[in-house]
Write a protein that holds these residues in place. Structure first.
Motif, PDB file in Angstrom:
ATOM      1  N   MET A   1      49.816 -25.627  17.947  1.00  0.00           N
ATOM      2  CA  MET A   1      49.695 -27.009  17.453  1.00  0.00           C
ATOM      3  C   MET A   1      48.507 -27.140  16.503  1.00  0.00           C
ATOM      4  O   MET A   1      48.599 -27.765  15.445  1.00  0.00           O
ATOM      5  N   LEU A   2      47.400 -26.534  16.898  1.00  0.00           N
ATOM      6  CA  LEU A   2      46.184 -26.579  16.079  1.00  0.00           C
ATOM      7  C   LEU A   2      46.454 -26.029  14.678  1.00  0.00           C
ATOM      8  O   LEU A   2      46.080 -26.607  13.665  1.00  0.00           O
TER       9      LEU A   2
ATOM     10  N   ARG B   1      44.148 -29.672  11.155  1.00  0.00           N
ATOM     11  CA  ARG B   1      43.263 -30.835  11.118  1.00  0.00           C
ATOM     12  C   ARG B   1      41.913 -30.494  11.756  1.00  0.00           C
ATOM     13  O   ARG B   1      40.875 -30.933  11.286  1.00  0.00           O
ATOM     14  N   HIS B   2      41.956 -29.717  12.835  1.00  0.00           N
ATOM     15  CA  HIS B   2      40.731 -29.373  13.546  1.00  0.00           C
ATOM     16  C   HIS B   2      40.299 -27.946  13.241  1.00  0.00           C
ATOM     17  O   HIS B   2      41.112 -27.105  12.877  1.00  0.00           O
TER      18      HIS B   2
ATOM     19  N   LEU C   1      40.382 -27.620  23.889  1.00  0.00           N
ATOM     20  CA  LEU C   1      41.487 -27.858  22.946  1.00  0.00           C
ATOM     21  C   LEU C   1      42.411 -28.965  23.455  1.00  0.00           C
ATOM     22  O   LEU C   1      42.881 -29.803  22.677  1.00  0.00           O
TER      23      LEU C   1
ATOM     24  N   GLU D   1      48.924 -28.322  12.731  1.00  0.00           N
ATOM     25  CA  GLU D   1      48.302 -29.582  12.278  1.00  0.00           C
ATOM     26  C   GLU D   1      47.297 -29.384  11.152  1.00  0.00           C
ATOM     27  O   GLU D   1      47.092 -30.271  10.329  1.00  0.00           O
TER      28      GLU D   1
ATOM     29  N   LEU E   1      46.014 -32.697  20.432  1.00  0.00           N
ATOM     30  CA  LEU E   1      46.809 -31.975  19.430  1.00  0.00           C
ATOM     31  C   LEU E   1      48.286 -32.284  19.600  1.00  0.00           C
ATOM     32  O   LEU E   1      48.761 -32.518  20.706  1.00  0.00           O
ATOM     33  N   GLU E   2      48.997 -32.285  18.494  1.00  0.00           N
ATOM     34  CA  GLU E   2      50.454 -32.512  18.525  1.00  0.00           C
ATOM     35  C   GLU E   2      51.104 -31.685  17.429  1.00  0.00           C
ATOM     36  O   GLU E   2      50.468 -31.398  16.420  1.00  0.00           O
TER      37      GLU E   2
ATOM     38  N   LEU F   1      48.639 -24.644  22.583  1.00  0.00           N
ATOM     39  CA  LEU F   1      47.632 -25.488  21.928  1.00  0.00           C
ATOM     40  C   LEU F   1      47.230 -24.907  20.575  1.00  0.00           C
ATOM     41  O   LEU F   1      47.065 -25.618  19.599  1.00  0.00           O
TER      42      LEU F   1
END
Ligand code: AMP
Ligand code: MG
Length: 272
Positions: free
Chosen positions: A54-55, A60-61, A252, A58, A257-258, A51
């Motif tokens: 991915m975070l 984004r978060h 998470l 990305e 998430l991707e 996770l």
């Protein structure tokens, strides 16, 4: 057998509710024994590792994990546990001690805001802005008129962060007086732990009831839908690690998430 309730739900302080620490057993293990807890905790760490990747990919978060608890409650231990899964590239720890001169020359959130996570980052706070309604209240470092207004500031500040894309997870590590006594004694006796021993902690211990009242107010007044507090039974280190690991991982996992699809890349690129 029905699935067990998620610790994320079981340990959350209900927004608008009153946290009563005397009703929460610090030795609770929610039906786990040590072997099963360790096994489960390892599974969570494996999920957490993916996770976080991915975070980070990305960007984004932003994730903010706040750790609070009395001396020896295990804040450093939790960080050590989570670190087994978290890549240093996307993780930072910020510890908040006695404010420095420049920090004292500003409002109490100034040094905190400077440390919040950016896109793709996880930041773990070892102590936090809550010290301003804990140690500062208990030791009367500021008058009641000032600290009593801070719960609203803190809720507003945290809402600013969550509105702008930060996910906040706040864990209070709940131990009892007997566990603290044992841990302080062992810090003193054990040559490999003695470096952590602080004579002042014995003085702080005398203020246990005042700290408990301050913690209860912070947990009750500042557990919100978007920035909830979790009370982690922390007498058993293996349960504490399982619980924080599960809460962080499930939080998470809830973000959807991707790995980025990278549609920006040219199709049919030739590799030669
Ligand atoms: P430690 O976490 O053991 O390194 O200790 C940090 C110390 O800094 C603790 O004794 C805290 O009570 C103290 N501390 C953290 N924030 C504040 C604050 N806002 N005002 C006064 N003392 C603080
Ligand atoms: Mg300490």
């Amino acid at each position: 057998m029905p699935p067990r309730p998620r610790l994320l739900d079981a340990l959350r302080v209900k927004p608008g509710g009153r946290a009563r620490l005397s009703n929460i057993d610090p030795g609770d293990t929610h039906g786990f024994n040590e072997a099963r807890a360790r096994e489960q905790a390892a599974k969570h760490l494996a999920r957490l590792q993916t996770l976080q990747e991915m975070l980070f990919a990305e960007r984004r978060h932003r994730i903010l994990i706040v750790l609070q608890g009395i001396d020896t409650s295990g804040k450093d231990g939790v960080i050590k546990h989570l670190s087994k899964a978290l890549h240093p590239l996307g993780t930072r720890v910020a510890a908040f001690g006695v404010p420095t001169e420049p920090e004292l020359a500003h409002d109490y959130l100034w040094r905190i805001h400077a440390q919040v996570p950016g896109n793709g980052q996880i930041v773990i706070f070892n102590r936090s802005h809550y010290e301003s309604v804990l140690v500062e209240r208990v030791h009367e470092l500021v008058p009641k008129k000032r600290w009593s207004r801070r719960y609203d500031h803190i809720n507003d500040f945290e809402r600013l962060l969550t509105d702008e894309g930060t996910t906040i997870v706040k864990c209070f590590l709940h131990i009892d007086r007997a566990a603290q006594l044992e841990r302080l004694r062992s810090r003193y006796d054990d040559p490999t732990k003695r470096w952590k021993f602080n004579v002042g902690d014995l003085e702080e211990r005398k203020l246990w009831d005042a700290y408990e009242a301050a913690f209860e107010d912070a947990l009750s007044r500042c557990s919100t839908r978007d920035a909830p507090w979790y009370v982690i039974p922390a007498n058993h280190k293996w349960f504490r690690n399982l619980a924080v690991g599960e809460i962080v991982t499930d939080t998470l996992a809830g973000l959807g998430l991707e790995y980025p699809a990278r549609d920006d890349l040219p199709k049919n690129l030739v590799f030669s």
